[in-house]
Write an enzyme that holds these catalytic residues in place. Sequence first.
Site, PDB file in Angstrom:
ATOM      1  N   SER A 204      32.729 -31.593 -11.902  1.00 58.09           N
ATOM      2  CA  SER A 204      33.669 -30.862 -12.747  1.00 58.09           C
ATOM      3  C   SER A 204      33.574 -29.354 -12.541  1.00 58.09           C
ATOM      4  CB  SER A 204      33.431 -31.258 -14.208  1.00 58.09           C
ATOM      5  OG  SER A 204      34.428 -30.774 -15.049  1.00 58.09           O
TER       6      SER A 204
ATOM      7  N   ASP B 289      40.643 -31.607 -14.462  1.00 56.01           N
ATOM      8  CA  ASP B 289      40.907 -32.322 -15.705  1.00 56.01           C
ATOM      9  C   ASP B 289      40.911 -31.391 -16.909  1.00 56.01           C
ATOM     10  OD1 ASP B 289      38.199 -31.817 -15.889  1.00 56.01           O
ATOM     11  OD2 ASP B 289      37.631 -33.871 -16.410  1.00 56.01           O
TER      12      ASP B 289
END
Length: 447
Positions: free
Chosen positions: A103, A246
């Site tokens: 991430s 995301d």
Amino acid sequence: MARELFGTDGVRGTANTYPMTAEVALAIGAAAGRYFRREHGGVHRVVIGKDTRRSGYMFENALTAGLTSTGMNVLLLGPVPTPAVGLLTPSMRADLGIMISASHNPARDNGIKFFGPDGYKLSDEAEAEIEALVASGVEPAHADRIGRARRIDDGRFRYQERVKSTLPPGIRLDGVKVVVDCANGAAYKAAPEVLWELGAEVIPVGVQPNGFNINEECGSTKPRVAAETVVAHCADLGICLDGDADRVILIDERGEVADGDQLMALMATRWAAEERLNGGTLVATVMSNLGLEKHLAGAGLTLERTGVGDRYVVEAMRRGGWNLGGEQSGHIVMTDFATTGDGLMAGLQFLAEMVRTGEPASRLTHVFEPVPQLLKNVRYAPGRAPLEAANVQETIRAAEAQMGSKGRVLIRKSGTEPLIRVMAECEDERLLSEVVNGIVAEVESAA
């Protein structure tokens, strides 16, 4: 069941250091394959996506070896955003989806995230069972049942078409100038292409990944360069994604940064006005600002809080039948469109509101006045447990008593990094600083 490998979002750590080693990834792949393989026969599929970290090649190969050893067929998507894996897992009728990404973490880290056949992230219970299989070992499939691997070349394009379909009918981005910072990550091709195809003038930032520069002075956690680019090019909006796309942070035309709370406030009130907000409820974590909660209450809406992690937000949304949620950090979950946070989709929803209202980003990103909030991180050495120290516990209790009804204190251990996060909110900024700094000092002494 004890969890050693899995944190709040899969398995994560420094590449080539336990647990993020090729050996462990192979074992995890075999365990996940055994857990998801149907016993009644048929084709068993798993889709694997990754971001742009160099170590992604290593983990992709190790997971593929483990999965195929238990009879799973592996479909390799290459670099795609995390929400693409959530989308393509059910659409390709796969038993399992895996995203290889850490991430927003630096390039030296990596992680393994799992999605079930419905495209949603696995529950704590499912992860614990996979971890138990890793510990106990997995018997491989017979030689004639070993799986195979295949590259899927158009996975990114399938995802892009889905993202474009979420822009409301009749809305075009003609004449809108957008800076998009892709963090040298998974959306470095998808995000600029989607925005351009919808008519925007696109100024890309962070679109030259080299395996080591993901999230490096760019992206949602470091939006300075994007903000400077917005101002320099007189752009209407900046969209900053993280390494796996995301999450999103927005930048208005003046170069000011807005977090996920402001975007959620805008979307919740707009959706409620259109009678699209299920149950009049927005789901967010304990980290979201008190100002958001007060704003929603003033509009007759409810804020449902969860633990930190978009997975827990989604679980609450599914239990309650709610369709909008997210995190202050920029995970925005819209279950009408996706199974997990999608930064690009959320950015499109904001652009749609700009086009619909004709308002500048600076107005739409300031929906409520936030209560002063201070967050500080304390890194600790492996094997230490600073929050269990008696002096730390006493300091926290004293701080909570001192804060009283004036605000709140939230102390938590990160599920993705060796960090203690110390956060407080209070209208009295002097008291806020005193409380946070006092706790941080004690945690640092114990860490």
